[in-house]
Design an enzyme around this catalytic site. Structure first.
Site, short mmCIF file in Angstrom:
data_model
loop_
_atom_site.label_atom_id
_atom_site.label_comp_id
_atom_site.label_asym_id
_atom_site.label_seq_id
_atom_site.Cartn_x
_atom_site.Cartn_y
_atom_site.Cartn_z
CB SER A 129 31.19 45.17 60.48
OG SER A 129 32.19 44.44 61.15
CE LYS A 156 27.37 46.00 64.56
NZ LYS A 156 28.51 46.21 63.62
CB SER A 181 30.61 42.93 63.81
OG SER A 181 30.45 44.28 63.44
#
Lengths: 506, 482
Positions: free
Chosen positions: A198, A99, A174
């Protein structure tokens, strides 16, 4: 990145054709690791396969912000050498994606924001450093909601990520880029972070396995902070077994993170096959109330029935303050974010406006230009919540609610071993359908936020389809019960094949 | 109208830890800009703080040194505001749960009485960097070497009543932190900085007047001057029918000018909240007990001991016990010379004058305690006179010799105590000054005392200072009066 046409691409990159059933990219990390060990494939070949697939498919899905092709091939070659020298572990040579909020030395770390579009991290996060040291290959950095604020991955400076199962749908957020990359088989596994769901929610929406560990289980050093007391990194994979393998690498004490706990790290793969006989599953009545999509509910109930077949008992429990998690979270997280994001001021790094006329102008324009709408919204909300005269009514009250929510779970765990329920009220919604209604979007986090507020571990495993889109089952455990959760997820995956399904990409 | 001044102080003391409060970067002063700022100090995205346990220990020692309660549960909070030399956009500090609770510091007033100044609390925090406004052609430079240096901020109750008391307090505090070894005490490098809160009220009035805060005074002299100026300003203002506005002010020590920086209305809302990156620091009893055993003798106790053991005056004992360096030097000098009174006089006189003139710390004095002790020994056994001793000291200071004996030997300064030699010298002097001898002999008894000084002077001159002055006096008297 120029996308090859399907005709140009090698057939082995497709999983829709039957010329090579179950190709290497369609295998789990555990399987790939065995193939690397046996010499069936090299890390360079495996890495090249993923790089080719990224080039082919990601132009559309948009799951990567940065692809580190040269670095990946270099790391793959090093991994092959290391394996030849007899110094390999389960992650050596496995191509993963990170990420884009983990600082990676020498590689852009954007957090999905214009603010950090020019930011090359001068140091390595503990998590990515551990993967690097284990010999894993970094394919690149994945797309995300800006500064991890969002549930749909629509809040990215680099554009929305599409759900590989249905490109009109959001992948969740997210960690939407990581979820989509793993679901589309553009990476063997990926790291994500979970502040309010997330990891679990995008894993659920993309039909993959995702775990948020106990707060303090994984170091936050080098992870760009959204809400420090809630943020936790975890693995996003195609199976619970893979999550166990990745967590073995990620977990552990770090003296650079004061909130990281010095708690023994077990071998998470060792107990995957333990029996579930006698396991007591608690179903919070508040998680099966109004607002839950009936098709989602049906898939969750089917999954629980599967567990009963595996020897588990089911009982209803109550989390009476569950509904308060949304207001509590949307005070605490923005409050912390408003402070954490103050350092992005245009002075030392990140976006700086053109020709500032004075200091105030530098601050105002750099921040106004660098941050997106949702980030600004949360900074404003958080600033308000901490302001003189409002602190007691908002921040202090939210902290009190946080304690009640934690106590609810601890009480429930007196009656059951784990708690199960949905991750989200619906399967993935359409891109654009909620972007004008932030509150409706916040409400969709209702089943995941409490777990962060209580610091508990949570796992999402694929459990079926609702409205033609994947649905995940959320399994919530007691503090440091990751091994048990992975065991519970793995046994389910031994009995079902939802996790083996993958979207057709052409 | 009679006015009374009310003063409260906030003092920032830089702790003498090797590394910063939340990072491993060095705290040493004077390095090239931004060379002692690591990722944590720069506030890079993703960095996290880890508390320096040594800073906690030093703060606890301060608390023990001022007889204060130590709070067992310590919470760090974030004070949020934007400034270029504050890299994270917040300062990590303490608010609701400071490490040091209420205590007191006792000061000696001009009349010799003691006054106890209450300490409200002291808390730990990180220092900011420095903004450099010169030399950058319309821009400002930022040096983050200081960012993250551990500080304790000490907050007094408004117990001080004039500038003199404030200075006495500041000096006493300086003495406490240097004795504890938790601060190098170097004010010129910002190791101690004072914020003064000043208000005035008609004498006898109970409630306080409106106060102003003058920030960042880094010497006792500037603090005193800033207080005097502010008191005068406030009184003039009120007597002219105006009112004092609550504001933050700046005082420029070099120009002596003071000005308003911001009013209360312009003050920041700092939005304090507990830092989520740091767990509460719990101080257990065993840690406290261990630190208690490491406590040095504090200035008050030392002063009392100097009076009792060495027979020093209150004044001398106060000065010699004020800082660890001076106290250590004094005790070593006494040990070497076996004369406390002479040691005290020499340290407070010749030595401190030379140190001040050259801006040298006593710990770095070219004349060591052993050297000074050896010098004093020779005064005591009449080898040299006090006057010659000053010459010897000067030679030692210049580093020409390493002991007083070597100087005396080399320069032939040994005092003449041979009666015959002195008598001969006196005879010469009297023979060469017959008129003065005549004048002396016809003078009134009460004038003679003064007149004999002339002959003593001539004799000392003739002996180049080496004649024993006591003997010269005695023999001269005999011969003149004889």
């Amino acid at each position: 990145m120029t996308a090859l046409s399907p005709v140009e691409a090698e057939p082995l990159l497709y999983n829709t054709t039957s010329n090579r059933p179950n190709p290497m990219y369609d295998k789990t990390i555990a399987e790939q690791s065995r193939a690397l060990a046996s010499g069936e494939i090299s890390s360079v070949e495996l890495t090249q396969t993923y790089l080719d697939r990224i080039r082919l498919f990601d132009g559309d899905i948009n799951s990567f912000i940065t692809v580190t092709e040269a670095l990946a091939l270099e790391q793959a070659a090093a991994a092959d050498q290391r394996r030849a020298a007899g110094d390999a572990n389960a992650m050596t040579g496995i191509p993963v994606a990170h990420k884009d909020l983990f600082c990676t030395q020498g590689v852009k770390t954007s957090c999905g924001s214009k603010m950090l579009d020019n930011f090359i991290a001068p140091y390595e996060s503990t998590v990515t450093g551990k993967f690097r040291d284990a010999g894993a290959v970094m394919l690149g950095k994945t797309n995300m909601d800006e500064f991890a604020m969002g549930s749909s991955n629509e809040n990215s400076h680099y554009g929305p990520v599409k759900n590989p199962w249905d490109k009109s749908a959001i992948p969740g957020g997210s960690s939407g880029g990581s979820a989509a990359a793993v679901a589309a088989q553009l990476a063997a596994g990926a790291t994500g972070t979970d502040t309010g769901g997330s990891i679990r929610q995008p894993a659920s929406h993309c039909g993959i396995t995702g775990m948020k560990p106990t707060y303090g289980r994984v170091s936050r050093w080098g992870m760009v902070a959204y809400a420090s007391s809630l943020d936790q990194a975890g693995p996003m994979t195609r199976s619970a077994e893979d999550a166990a393998i990745m967590l073995n690498t990620m977990a552990g004490f770090d003296n650079q993170d004061s909130t990281c706990l010095d708690h023994e790290v077990p071998d998470y793969t060792a107990t995957l096959n333990d029996s579930l006989e006698g396991l007591t599953i608690g179903l919070p009545k508040e998680y099966f109330a109004a607002g839950l999509d009936s098709e989602v509910e049906q898939q969750i109930r089917n999954a629980i029935a599967e567990y009963e077949k595996l020897g588990a008992n089911v009982k209803e429990v109550s989390l009476p303050n569950a509904r308060l998690c949304i207001p509590a979270y949307y005070v605490i997280a923005p409050a912390e974010a408003s402070s954490n994001l103050s350092r992005f001021d245009g002075v030392r790094f990140g976006h700086r406006c053109e020709d500032p006329k004075d200091l105030m102008d530098l601050y105002i324009r750099s921040r106004s230009e660098g941050f997106g709408e949702e980030v600004k919204r949360r900074i404003i909300v958080g600033t308000y919540a901490l302001s003189a005269g409002y602190y007691d009514a908002y921040y202090r009250k939210a902290q009190q609610i946080r304690r009640l929510i934690r106590d609810d779970f601890l009480n429930a765990f007196k009656e059951c071993d784990v708690i199960m329920g949905p991750n989200a009220p619906t399967s993935a919604f359409d891109i654009g359908s909620m972007s004008n209604d932030p509150v409706a979007m916040y409400l969709s986090d209702i089943y995941t936020l409490s777990v962060n507020l209580a610091g508990l571990p949570g796992l999402s495993v694929p459990a079926g389809m609702a409205n033609q889109r994947p649905v995940g089952l959320q399994i919530i455990g007691q503090h440091f019960d990751e091994a048990r959760l992975l065991n519970i997820g793995h046994r389910f995956q031994q009995a079902t094949d939802w996790h083996q399904k993958s979207p057709a990409l052409v | 109208m009679q006015w009374e001044t009310v003063i409260g102080l906030e003092i920032h003391v830089q702790l003498a830890t090797k590394t910063k409060i939340f990072s491993g970067a060095s705290t040493a002063f004077g390095a090239a800009p931004n060379t002692q700022a690591c990722a944590v100090d720069l506030g890079l995205p993703g960095i996290l703080p880890v508390v320096n346990e040594e800073a906690i220990n030093m703060a606890i020692k301060f608390g023990l040194g001022i007889d204060a309660d130590i709070n067992k549960v310590n919470v760090f909070e974030r004070k949020n505001y934007f400034y270029p030399d504050l890299p994270k956009g917040y300062q990590t500090t303490q608010l609701e749960k400071p490490i040091v609770g209420a205590g007191h510091v006792d000061i000696t007033l001009a009349d010799g009485s003691t006054k106890s100044i209450r300490i409200h609390h002291a808390h730990l925090e990180e220092d900011a960097g420095k903004s450099l406004h010169e030399d950058f052609h319309g821009m400002s430079g930022i040096d983050l070497n200081r960012a993250g240096t551990p500080l304790i901020e000490i907050v007094t109750e408004p117990d001080l009543r004039n500038a003199e008391e404030a200075v006495a307090f500041a000096k006493k505090l300086h003495s406490i932190v240097t004795t504890l070894g938790i601060c190098d005490g170097d004010m010129s490098q910002g190791s101690m900085r004072f914020d003064v809160n000043v208000s005035v009220r008609p004498k006898g009035q109970q409630e306080f007047g409106t106060r102003t805060e003058t920030k960042n005074l880094n010497s006792f002299k500037f603090m005193e001057a800033a207080i005097l100026k502010e008191v005068e300003r406030q009184i003039d203002l009120i007597e002219d029918g105006g009112t004092v506005i609550q504001e933050t002010r700046l005082y420029n020590g070099d120009t002596g000018e003071a000005r308003s920086m911001r009013s209360k209305e312009e003050a920041n809302d700092y939005r304090y909240f507990p830092c989520p990156d740091l767990l509460p620091v719990i101080i257990d009893d065993s840690r406290l007990e261990k630190l208690k055993t490491e406590m040095p003798e504090m200035p008050d106790a030392k002063k009392a001991r100097f009076i009792a053991d060495f027979g020093l005056s209150d004044y001398d004992a106060e000065i010699l016990s004020a800082d660890q360096g001076t106290a250590n030097y004094f005790e070593a000098t006494v040990h070497a010379s076996d004369d406390a009174k002479l040691s005290a006089n020499w340290i407070m006189g010749e030595l401190s004058r030379s140190l001040n003139q050259n801006s040298i710390a006593i710990s770095a004095s070219p004349v060591t305690a052993d050297m000074l002790g050896g010098l004093i020994k020779r005064i005591k056994d009449n080898t040299i006179s006090g006057k010659i001793a000053k010459e010897v000291f000067e030679v030692l200071w210049q580093g020409e010799c390493s002991t007083a004996d070597a100087v005396i030997e080399k320069k032939g300064l040994k005092q003449v105590t041979d009666t015959g030699a002195i008598e001969a010298m006196i005879d010469d002097v009297l023979a060469n000054n017959t008129q003065q001898v005549e004048n002396y002999r016809v003078a009134e008894e009460d004038k003679r005392g003064k007149m004999i000084g002339f002959f003593v002077g001539q004799c000392m001159k003739a002996s180049k200072g080496k004649a024993n002055p006591g003997m010269v006096n005695q023999i001269l008297k005999q011969k003149l009066d004889g």
